[in-house]
Design a protein around this motif. Structure first.
Motif, PDB file in Angstrom:
ATOM      1  N   PHE A   6       0.829  -1.193   0.000  1.00 32.89           N
ATOM      2  CA  PHE A   6       0.000   0.000   0.000  1.00 32.89           C
ATOM      3  C   PHE A   6       0.867   1.248   0.000  1.00 32.89           C
ATOM      4  O   PHE A   6       2.037   1.197   0.362  1.00 32.89           O
ATOM      5  CB  PHE A   6      -0.917   0.001   1.221  1.00 32.89           C
ATOM      6  CG  PHE A   6      -1.798  -1.217   1.301  1.00 32.89           C
ATOM      7  CD1 PHE A   6      -2.723  -1.494   0.313  1.00 32.89           C
ATOM      8  CD2 PHE A   6      -1.693  -2.089   2.376  1.00 32.89           C
ATOM      9  CE1 PHE A   6      -3.529  -2.613   0.387  1.00 32.89           C
ATOM     10  CE2 PHE A   6      -2.499  -3.210   2.467  1.00 32.89           C
ATOM     11  CZ  PHE A   6      -3.425  -3.467   1.466  1.00 32.89           C
ATOM     12  N   LYS A   7       0.279   2.374  -0.383  1.00 30.28           N
ATOM     13  CA  LYS A   7       0.965   3.657  -0.385  1.00 30.28           C
ATOM     14  C   LYS A   7       0.295   4.570   0.621  1.00 30.28           C
ATOM     15  O   LYS A   7      -0.909   4.439   0.894  1.00 30.28           O
ATOM     16  CB  LYS A   7       0.896   4.301  -1.770  1.00 30.28           C
ATOM     17  CG  LYS A   7       1.626   3.517  -2.832  1.00 30.28           C
ATOM     18  CD  LYS A   7       1.480   4.197  -4.167  1.00 30.28           C
ATOM     19  CE  LYS A   7       2.127   3.339  -5.240  1.00 30.28           C
ATOM     20  NZ  LYS A   7       1.771   3.766  -6.576  1.00 30.28           N
ATOM     21  N   GLY A   9      -1.798   7.151   2.309  1.00 29.31           N
ATOM     22  CA  GLY A   9      -3.049   7.758   1.883  1.00 29.31           C
ATOM     23  C   GLY A   9      -4.054   6.786   1.304  1.00 29.31           C
ATOM     24  O   GLY A   9      -5.209   7.150   1.089  1.00 29.31           O
ATOM     25  N   ASP A  10      -3.653   5.534   1.063  1.00 29.79           N
ATOM     26  CA  ASP A  10      -4.613   4.533   0.595  1.00 29.79           C
ATOM     27  C   ASP A  10      -5.628   4.255   1.697  1.00 29.79           C
ATOM     28  O   ASP A  10      -5.273   4.211   2.880  1.00 29.79           O
ATOM     29  CB  ASP A  10      -3.919   3.211   0.243  1.00 29.79           C
ATOM     30  CG  ASP A  10      -3.120   3.262  -1.058  1.00 29.79           C
ATOM     31  OD1 ASP A  10      -3.280   4.235  -1.819  1.00 29.79           O
ATOM     32  OD2 ASP A  10      -2.339   2.317  -1.289  1.00 29.79           O
ATOM     33  N   ILE A  27      -6.866   4.819   7.051  1.00 32.16           N
ATOM     34  CA  ILE A  27      -5.926   5.380   6.088  1.00 32.16           C
ATOM     35  C   ILE A  27      -4.551   4.769   6.346  1.00 32.16           C
ATOM     36  O   ILE A  27      -4.045   4.825   7.471  1.00 32.16           O
ATOM     37  CB  ILE A  27      -5.839   6.909   6.234  1.00 32.16           C
ATOM     38  CG1 ILE A  27      -7.216   7.535   6.106  1.00 32.16           C
ATOM     39  CG2 ILE A  27      -4.863   7.500   5.210  1.00 32.16           C
ATOM     40  CD1 ILE A  27      -7.283   8.987   6.584  1.00 32.16           C
ATOM     41  N   LYS A  38      -2.355   2.160  10.485  1.00 37.03           N
ATOM     42  CA  LYS A  38      -3.432   2.942   9.874  1.00 37.03           C
ATOM     43  C   LYS A  38      -3.883   4.026  10.842  1.00 37.03           C
ATOM     44  O   LYS A  38      -3.597   3.967  12.028  1.00 37.03           O
ATOM     45  CB  LYS A  38      -4.623   2.049   9.509  1.00 37.03           C
ATOM     46  CG  LYS A  38      -4.283   0.978   8.493  1.00 37.03           C
ATOM     47  CD  LYS A  38      -5.497   0.228   7.990  1.00 37.03           C
ATOM     48  CE  LYS A  38      -6.090  -0.663   9.051  1.00 37.03           C
ATOM     49  NZ  LYS A  38      -7.195  -1.498   8.557  1.00 37.03           N
ATOM     50  N   LYS A  58      -7.256  -2.448  -0.654  1.00 34.53           N
ATOM     51  CA  LYS A  58      -7.377  -1.022  -0.939  1.00 34.53           C
ATOM     52  C   LYS A  58      -8.756  -0.773  -1.538  1.00 34.53           C
ATOM     53  O   LYS A  58      -9.166  -1.454  -2.477  1.00 34.53           O
ATOM     54  CB  LYS A  58      -6.287  -0.597  -1.929  1.00 34.53           C
ATOM     55  CG  LYS A  58      -6.377   0.844  -2.339  1.00 34.53           C
ATOM     56  CD  LYS A  58      -5.289   1.183  -3.347  1.00 34.53           C
ATOM     57  CE  LYS A  58      -5.513   2.559  -3.935  1.00 34.53           C
ATOM     58  NZ  LYS A  58      -4.489   2.900  -4.922  1.00 34.53           N
ATOM     59  N   THR A  61      -8.469   6.061  -2.098  1.00 30.53           N
ATOM     60  CA  THR A  61      -7.423   6.869  -1.481  1.00 30.53           C
ATOM     61  C   THR A  61      -8.064   8.071  -0.809  1.00 30.53           C
ATOM     62  O   THR A  61      -9.139   8.516  -1.212  1.00 30.53           O
ATOM     63  CB  THR A  61      -6.377   7.379  -2.493  1.00 30.53           C
ATOM     64  OG1 THR A  61      -6.956   8.390  -3.298  1.00 30.53           O
ATOM     65  CG2 THR A  61      -5.817   6.260  -3.354  1.00 30.53           C
ATOM     66  N   ASP A  64      -8.656  10.838  -3.382  1.00 29.71           N
ATOM     67  CA  ASP A  64      -9.712  10.693  -4.378  1.00 29.71           C
ATOM     68  C   ASP A  64     -11.071  10.318  -3.799  1.00 29.71           C
ATOM     69  O   ASP A  64     -12.097  10.588  -4.410  1.00 29.71           O
ATOM     70  CB  ASP A  64      -9.322   9.635  -5.412  1.00 29.71           C
ATOM     71  CG  ASP A  64      -8.061   9.992  -6.176  1.00 29.71           C
ATOM     72  OD1 ASP A  64      -7.793  11.199  -6.350  1.00 29.71           O
ATOM     73  OD2 ASP A  64      -7.340   9.063  -6.583  1.00 29.71           O
TER      74      ASP A  64
END
Length: 73
Positions: A6-7, A9-10, A27, A38, A58, A61, A64
């Motif tokens: 994961f990155k 902000g996911d 998050i 998280k 996921k 984000t 988004d």
């Protein structure tokens, strides 16, 4: 099974947690040895198991899809 990376902000959903568990969706902050860290974006942080048999996925984000966190604790 390859672990999903994961990155920051996911928005991650923990498939092991019940629908009414306040830590089901969070998050992504960072990867640790066998967990991921998280946050709810409001100061609460927790870790979720993330090894070969995890059910973390996921679902968007924070950049988004911020509406995915609405109604959470």
């Amino acid at each position: 099974m390859k672990l999903e990376r994961f990155k920051f902000g996911d928005i991650i959903e923990n498939g092991w947690a019940s629908k009414d568990n306040p830590t089901r969706i969070g998050i992504f902050v960072r990867h640790k040895k066998k967990t991921i860290e998280k946050t709810n974006g409001k100061g609460k942080f927790w870790e979720t198991y993330h090894d070969s048999d995890n059910k973390n996925k996921k679902i968007g984000t924070i950049f988004d899809n911020p509406e995915l966190l609405e109604g959470g604790e």
